[in-house]
Structure formats: C-alpha cells, structure tokens
Design a protein around this motif. Structure first.
Motif, PDB file in Angstrom:
ATOM      1  N   GLN A 255      12.173 -58.845 -49.698  1.00 52.01           N
ATOM      2  CA  GLN A 255      13.446 -59.200 -49.074  1.00 52.01           C
ATOM      3  C   GLN A 255      14.521 -59.273 -50.141  1.00 52.01           C
ATOM      4  OE1 GLN A 255      12.710 -63.025 -47.288  1.00 52.01           O
ATOM      5  NE2 GLN A 255      12.780 -64.131 -49.219  1.00 52.01           N
ATOM      6  N   ARG A 256      15.773 -59.168 -49.699  1.00 53.86           N
ATOM      7  CA  ARG A 256      16.892 -59.281 -50.620  1.00 53.86           C
ATOM      8  C   ARG A 256      17.455 -60.695 -50.556  1.00 53.86           C
ATOM      9  NH1 ARG A 256      21.105 -56.000 -48.774  1.00 53.86           N
ATOM     10  NH2 ARG A 256      22.056 -56.025 -50.836  1.00 53.86           N
ATOM     11  N   PRO A 257      17.983 -61.181 -51.702  1.00 59.06           N
ATOM     12  CA  PRO A 257      18.001 -60.475 -52.979  1.00 59.06           C
ATOM     13  C   PRO A 257      16.595 -60.328 -53.561  1.00 59.06           C
ATOM     14  CG  PRO A 257      18.736 -62.741 -53.270  1.00 59.06           C
ATOM     15  CD  PRO A 257      18.607 -62.519 -51.790  1.00 59.06           C
ATOM     16  N   PHE A 258      16.398 -59.213 -54.259  1.00 59.50           N
ATOM     17  CA  PHE A 258      15.115 -58.981 -54.895  1.00 59.50           C
ATOM     18  C   PHE A 258      14.928 -59.987 -56.035  1.00 59.50           C
ATOM     19  CE2 PHE A 258      16.602 -54.567 -53.683  1.00 59.50           C
ATOM     20  CZ  PHE A 258      15.888 -54.537 -52.496  1.00 59.50           C
TER      21      PHE A 258
ATOM     22  N   SER B 294      20.549 -55.021 -55.668  1.00 56.39           N
ATOM     23  CA  SER B 294      20.004 -53.662 -55.778  1.00 56.39           C
ATOM     24  C   SER B 294      19.254 -53.556 -57.095  1.00 56.39           C
ATOM     25  CB  SER B 294      21.105 -52.599 -55.702  1.00 56.39           C
ATOM     26  OG  SER B 294      21.984 -52.693 -56.818  1.00 56.39           O
ATOM     27  N   LEU B 295      18.298 -52.647 -57.130  1.00 56.64           N
ATOM     28  CA  LEU B 295      17.419 -52.512 -58.290  1.00 56.64           C
ATOM     29  C   LEU B 295      17.230 -51.035 -58.605  1.00 56.64           C
ATOM     30  CD1 LEU B 295      15.507 -54.020 -60.269  1.00 56.64           C
ATOM     31  CD2 LEU B 295      13.722 -53.821 -58.526  1.00 56.64           C
ATOM     32  N   ILE B 296      17.448 -50.690 -59.862  1.00 55.13           N
ATOM     33  CA  ILE B 296      17.234 -49.310 -60.312  1.00 55.13           C
ATOM     34  C   ILE B 296      16.066 -49.294 -61.297  1.00 55.13           C
ATOM     35  CG2 ILE B 296      18.198 -47.397 -61.655  1.00 55.13           C
ATOM     36  CD1 ILE B 296      20.909 -48.005 -60.469  1.00 55.13           C
ATOM     37  N   ILE B 297      15.034 -48.547 -60.953  1.00 54.17           N
ATOM     38  CA  ILE B 297      13.844 -48.429 -61.802  1.00 54.17           C
ATOM     39  C   ILE B 297      13.971 -47.177 -62.661  1.00 54.17           C
ATOM     40  CG2 ILE B 297      11.337 -48.382 -61.877  1.00 54.17           C
ATOM     41  CD1 ILE B 297      12.370 -50.818 -60.421  1.00 54.17           C
ATOM     42  N   SER B 298      14.070 -47.359 -63.955  1.00 53.36           N
ATOM     43  CA  SER B 298      14.154 -46.216 -64.881  1.00 53.36           C
ATOM     44  C   SER B 298      13.277 -46.496 -66.091  1.00 53.36           C
ATOM     45  CB  SER B 298      15.610 -45.967 -65.300  1.00 53.36           C
ATOM     46  OG  SER B 298      16.180 -47.136 -65.870  1.00 53.36           O
TER      47      SER B 298
ATOM     48  N   GLY C 216      17.570 -50.255 -51.081  1.00 52.29           N
ATOM     49  CA  GLY C 216      18.164 -51.023 -52.170  1.00 52.29           C
ATOM     50  C   GLY C 216      17.436 -50.891 -53.482  1.00 52.29           C
ATOM     51  N   VAL C 217      16.274 -50.225 -53.475  1.00 53.86           N
ATOM     52  CA  VAL C 217      15.528 -49.976 -54.715  1.00 53.86           C
ATOM     53  C   VAL C 217      15.552 -48.472 -54.979  1.00 53.86           C
ATOM     54  CG1 VAL C 217      13.346 -50.202 -55.955  1.00 53.86           C
ATOM     55  CG2 VAL C 217      14.035 -51.956 -54.308  1.00 53.86           C
ATOM     56  N   PHE C 218      15.980 -48.111 -56.173  1.00 56.18           N
ATOM     57  CA  PHE C 218      16.169 -46.705 -56.519  1.00 56.18           C
ATOM     58  C   PHE C 218      15.379 -46.370 -57.782  1.00 56.18           C
ATOM     59  CE2 PHE C 218      19.828 -48.654 -54.557  1.00 56.18           C
ATOM     60  CZ  PHE C 218      20.038 -47.845 -53.449  1.00 56.18           C
ATOM     61  N   ALA C 219      14.951 -45.122 -57.895  1.00 53.55           N
ATOM     62  CA  ALA C 219      14.160 -44.695 -59.052  1.00 53.55           C
ATOM     63  C   ALA C 219      14.777 -43.447 -59.666  1.00 53.55           C
ATOM     64  CB  ALA C 219      12.717 -44.413 -58.639  1.00 53.55           C
ATOM     65  N   CYS C 220      14.867 -43.424 -60.987  1.00 52.63           N
ATOM     66  CA  CYS C 220      15.470 -42.268 -61.660  1.00 52.63           C
ATOM     67  C   CYS C 220      14.768 -42.023 -62.987  1.00 52.63           C
ATOM     68  CB  CYS C 220      16.975 -42.489 -61.862  1.00 52.63           C
ATOM     69  SG  CYS C 220      17.404 -43.991 -62.775  1.00 52.63           S
ATOM     70  N   GLY C 221      14.951 -40.816 -63.499  1.00 60.02           N
ATOM     71  CA  GLY C 221      14.338 -40.460 -64.772  1.00 60.02           C
ATOM     72  C   GLY C 221      12.872 -40.094 -64.636  1.00 60.02           C
ATOM     73  N   ASP C 222      12.154 -40.178 -65.738  1.00 56.95           N
ATOM     74  CA  ASP C 222      10.771 -39.705 -65.782  1.00 56.95           C
ATOM     75  C   ASP C 222       9.817 -40.525 -64.924  1.00 56.95           C
ATOM     76  OD1 ASP C 222      11.822 -37.945 -67.558  1.00 56.95           O
ATOM     77  OD2 ASP C 222      10.451 -38.392 -69.200  1.00 56.95           O
TER      78      ASP C 222
ATOM     79  N   THR D 223      19.750 -37.890 -62.887  1.00 57.19           N
ATOM     80  CA  THR D 223      19.226 -38.752 -61.834  1.00 57.19           C
ATOM     81  C   THR D 223      19.705 -40.195 -62.015  1.00 57.19           C
ATOM     82  OG1 THR D 223      17.150 -39.134 -63.041  1.00 57.19           O
ATOM     83  CG2 THR D 223      17.180 -37.335 -61.437  1.00 57.19           C
ATOM     84  N   GLY D 224      20.038 -40.576 -63.252  1.00 57.40           N
ATOM     85  CA  GLY D 224      20.629 -41.893 -63.471  1.00 57.40           C
ATOM     86  C   GLY D 224      21.983 -42.007 -62.801  1.00 57.40           C
ATOM     87  N   CYS D 225      22.776 -40.942 -62.905  1.00 53.68           N
ATOM     88  CA  CYS D 225      24.059 -40.875 -62.195  1.00 53.68           C
ATOM     89  C   CYS D 225      23.833 -40.990 -60.690  1.00 53.68           C
ATOM     90  CB  CYS D 225      24.766 -39.569 -62.545  1.00 53.68           C
ATOM     91  SG  CYS D 225      26.132 -39.130 -61.440  1.00 53.68           S
ATOM     92  N   MET D 226      22.853 -40.250 -60.170  1.00 53.27           N
ATOM     93  CA  MET D 226      22.546 -40.296 -58.737  1.00 53.27           C
ATOM     94  C   MET D 226      22.162 -41.700 -58.292  1.00 53.27           C
ATOM     95  SD  MET D 226      20.291 -36.777 -58.542  1.00 53.27           S
ATOM     96  CE  MET D 226      19.630 -37.146 -56.911  1.00 53.27           C
ATOM     97  N   ALA D 227      21.327 -42.367 -59.098  1.00 49.31           N
ATOM     98  CA  ALA D 227      20.873 -43.705 -58.737  1.00 49.31           C
ATOM     99  C   ALA D 227      22.037 -44.687 -58.676  1.00 49.31           C
ATOM    100  CB  ALA D 227      19.822 -44.186 -59.736  1.00 49.31           C
ATOM    101  N   ALA D 228      22.964 -44.573 -59.639  1.00 43.30           N
ATOM    102  CA  ALA D 228      24.129 -45.449 -59.634  1.00 43.30           C
ATOM    103  C   ALA D 228      24.966 -45.227 -58.381  1.00 43.30           C
ATOM    104  CB  ALA D 228      24.968 -45.201 -60.884  1.00 43.30           C
ATOM    105  N   MET D 229      25.191 -43.972 -58.026  1.00 47.32           N
ATOM    106  CA  MET D 229      25.973 -43.667 -56.826  1.00 47.32           C
ATOM    107  C   MET D 229      25.251 -44.146 -55.567  1.00 47.32           C
ATOM    108  SD  MET D 229      27.343 -39.859 -57.931  1.00 47.32           S
ATOM    109  CE  MET D 229      28.486 -39.656 -56.573  1.00 47.32           C
ATOM    110  N   ASP D 230      23.943 -43.945 -55.524  1.00 45.91           N
ATOM    111  CA  ASP D 230      23.166 -44.409 -54.370  1.00 45.91           C
ATOM    112  C   ASP D 230      23.210 -45.932 -54.266  1.00 45.91           C
ATOM    113  OD1 ASP D 230      22.459 -41.835 -53.669  1.00 45.91           O
ATOM    114  OD2 ASP D 230      20.502 -41.902 -54.656  1.00 45.91           O
ATOM    115  N   ALA D 231      23.125 -46.619 -55.411  1.00 44.48           N
ATOM    116  CA  ALA D 231      23.142 -48.083 -55.407  1.00 44.48           C
ATOM    117  C   ALA D 231      24.487 -48.622 -54.951  1.00 44.48           C
ATOM    118  CB  ALA D 231      22.797 -48.609 -56.799  1.00 44.48           C
ATOM    119  N   GLU D 232      25.570 -48.043 -55.454  1.00 46.13           N
ATOM    120  CA  GLU D 232      26.886 -48.554 -55.037  1.00 46.13           C
ATOM    121  C   GLU D 232      27.140 -48.288 -53.563  1.00 46.13           C
ATOM    122  OE1 GLU D 232      31.609 -48.711 -56.097  1.00 46.13           O
ATOM    123  OE2 GLU D 232      30.328 -47.351 -57.236  1.00 46.13           O
ATOM    124  N   ARG D 233      26.741 -47.126 -53.104  1.00 46.19           N
ATOM    125  CA  ARG D 233      26.913 -46.835 -51.676  1.00 46.19           C
ATOM    126  C   ARG D 233      26.105 -47.808 -50.823  1.00 46.19           C
ATOM    127  NH1 ARG D 233      26.737 -40.404 -52.852  1.00 46.19           N
ATOM    128  NH2 ARG D 233      28.997 -40.068 -52.942  1.00 46.19           N
TER     129      ARG D 233
END
Length: 317
Positions: free
Chosen positions: A88-91, A105-109, A271-277, A292-302
């Motif tokens: 659940q959020r917040p994570f 939101s959480l970005i896994i890189s 709300g959880v995004f993954a980018c990079g290797d 993909t880091g750029c993509m994750a940031a855009m996906d997270a803000e949206r």
C-alpha cells in the motif's frame, strides 16, 4: 516525512531519473548502495557515451551525473535496503543506517552485477585488461589477442563481436561441450579468428601490475596447468540482477530481472517503476540505462501529478 519519489541505485539509470525528477521539483531522495555509480565505476575509459568525443572516465561520468542531480535538488543518502513494503502507499522501505522511509513513488535502478570467477588477479585487474563487457571495451583491443571465458550464448555472441577488433579470440570453457545453442556455436566455430581452449578451468589471471599478460588454466581431466598468453580477458558467464530484496514483492522472470509493461517502466505495482539493467538483460549499456531512467522519471511524475498537469518542456530542453 513521506517523499514524493525515492530512487534506489546510482548508476546511469538512477542518476538520470534523479536529474529529471529534481528538475520537475519532486525533490527525489536517492539511496546509494555499497557501490555508488554502478558498474561504470569499474570501467576506466568510456568511449561510447554520447557527448564525449575524447571519451570520459567511468567514475568521472557518474560523479558528474550525481553533481547534476544535486544541482537541481536531489538528495543522496548512503544505505542498504533490507526490506520493501509495496502492498500500500505510501510505500515503506527499511534501510540500514536510515531507518524506515516512506515514498509515494519508487524507482528501482539497482542494476545487475556481472558474475565473476573469483580467481586471483580477476577483480584487481578489472579495467586493466579484465572486462565483463565486450561491447564496452572491445575497441581497446584492436589488433590484439584476447580470451573470453564462458560457454553460453552470450559468450559466443561476444566472441564473434570481439573478432571485429582483435586478431585472435580464444574461448576458454571448463567443459568439452558448450552450453550455447547450436546456431550460436556454429556461428562461432565458423569464425576463423576464434580458437578454442575447451576442458580448461581458469585458476589465475596474470598481470605485470599494469596490465594483463595471461591467464593460467588447469586441464579438467589431467589437472595440468598452463599459461595462455593474452592481452585481454573477457568474463562472460552471466549477470545477476540485484533484486534479492524484492523477491515475492514484484513480478520478475526466472533469472530475477524485474518485469515491466512493454514501452514503459511500470512494474506490476502501480507507483513502482524499474529502469536500467535491473530490467534489461539484452542491451546493458550506459546509454540505454540512462534512457530508461528518463522514462521512469516521466512515468513516476505522471503517476504522482496526473497527465494533465505535466509540462515537460523544461526537463526536455
């Protein structure tokens, strides 16, 4: 305090995401693991990252990315994530040294780590003739003799790639039979520049203190040792995605790579995004990770702000 976005990892993917989110005034918190900068910190000169006609040192490139993200408001903390609750959020994240953190939101890189043999002279000579990426470093061995260690598809693919530069590529494998698919084996065996040292197990990588000069191998049957002279050693025995702490939390494939919705960085948890290797076992390049880091940031803000409220003109300028 609940952060709008937390980024795990500081390779090209995580740092690019940090730059974009910081410029969008989301004040991301970036958690640096035990190896800040990712695999590029183990690379000496990077010549295939756009914008550096004379090349750039890997650690310098990562340091500049970090400074850029900091300039726009990203903050960095050193810690080791031991647990993640994404039910659940917040994570909620448990981080050694930092306690419990919350994020909308959480970005896994967190990247992937190349498997190493663990033999003497290997790790100490990475960047001095030992490499885990033929695409990254093959150019430096033009006209040289190199060896590649491994027997799978990736090893055969990299062996063929290296023949574009090296005069001779010797494949070392501990068994008489390769694990690679027939088509990949046939392609490698048909290449006149590729020679074979099968049924040989590497036991030591030899250097003069400045660069690699050979690899010592042991015959798997007789246990006799011999020194194979070489100018470079490429280890191609696979990668491990750094996702152990996410098991049973996010969808991943049988190898542990995170699964994302095609064309996005969305995981199975909103709300959880993954980018990079960590989600890419095919390309594994700094520039693709950054993309993909750029993509994750855009996906997270949206995800956080809603599509209609976003103006990406500043971030894209």
């Amino acid at each position: 305090m609940t952060h709008q976005a937390i980024i795990l990892g500081t390779g090209p993917a995580g740092l690019t995401a940090a730059v974009y989110l910081a410029r969008a005034n989301m004040e991301p918190l970036v958690i640096e693991g035990p190896e800040p900068g990712g695999q590029l910190t183990l690379t000496t000169e990077v010549e295939n990252f756009p914008g550096f006609p004379d090349g750039v040192m890997g650690p310098e490139l990562m340091d500049n990315m970090k400074k850029q993200a900091k300039r726009f408001g990203a903050t960095f903390e050193r810690g080791w994530v031991t647990d993640v609750n994404v039910d659940q959020r917040p994570f909620k994240l448990s981080v050694d040294g930092l306690g419990e953190l919350e994020a909308q939101s959480l970005i896994i890189s967190t990247g992937a780590s190349a498997k190493l043999l663990g033999v003497p002279g290997e790790k100490s000579n990475i960047g001095k003739g030992v490499s885990t990426c033929a695409t990254c470093d093959g150019f430096f061995f033009r006209g040289k003799k190199v060896v590649i260690i491994g027997g799978g598809d990736s090893a055969m693919e990299e062996a063929n790639f290296l023949t574009k530069f090296a005069d001779e590529v010797q494949v070392i494998h501990r068994r008489n039979e390769l694990r690679a698919s027939k088509i990949m084996q046939d392609r490698a065996r048909a290449n006149e520049k590729i020679t074979w040292a099968l049924n040989k197990t590497p036991v030591e990588m030899v250097s003069d203190g400045m660069k690699i000069s050979g690899v010592k191998v042991k015959d798997s049957d007789t246990e006799e040792e011999e020194l194979l002279e070489t100018d470079g050693i490429f280890v191609a025995i696979g990668h491990n995605p750094n996702t152990e702490f996410l098991k049973n939390k996010l969808d991943m494939d049988e190898k542990g790579y995170l699964l994302v919705e095609p064309g996005t960085t969305n995981t199975n948890i909103p709300g959880v995004f993954a980018c990079g290797d960590v989600q890419d076992q095919k390309y594994r390049q700094a520039v693709t990770a950054a993309g993909t880091g750029c993509m994750a940031a855009m996906d997270a803000e949206r995800f956080i702000e809603g599509e209609a409220t976003i103006d990406w003109s500043q971030s894209l300028s």
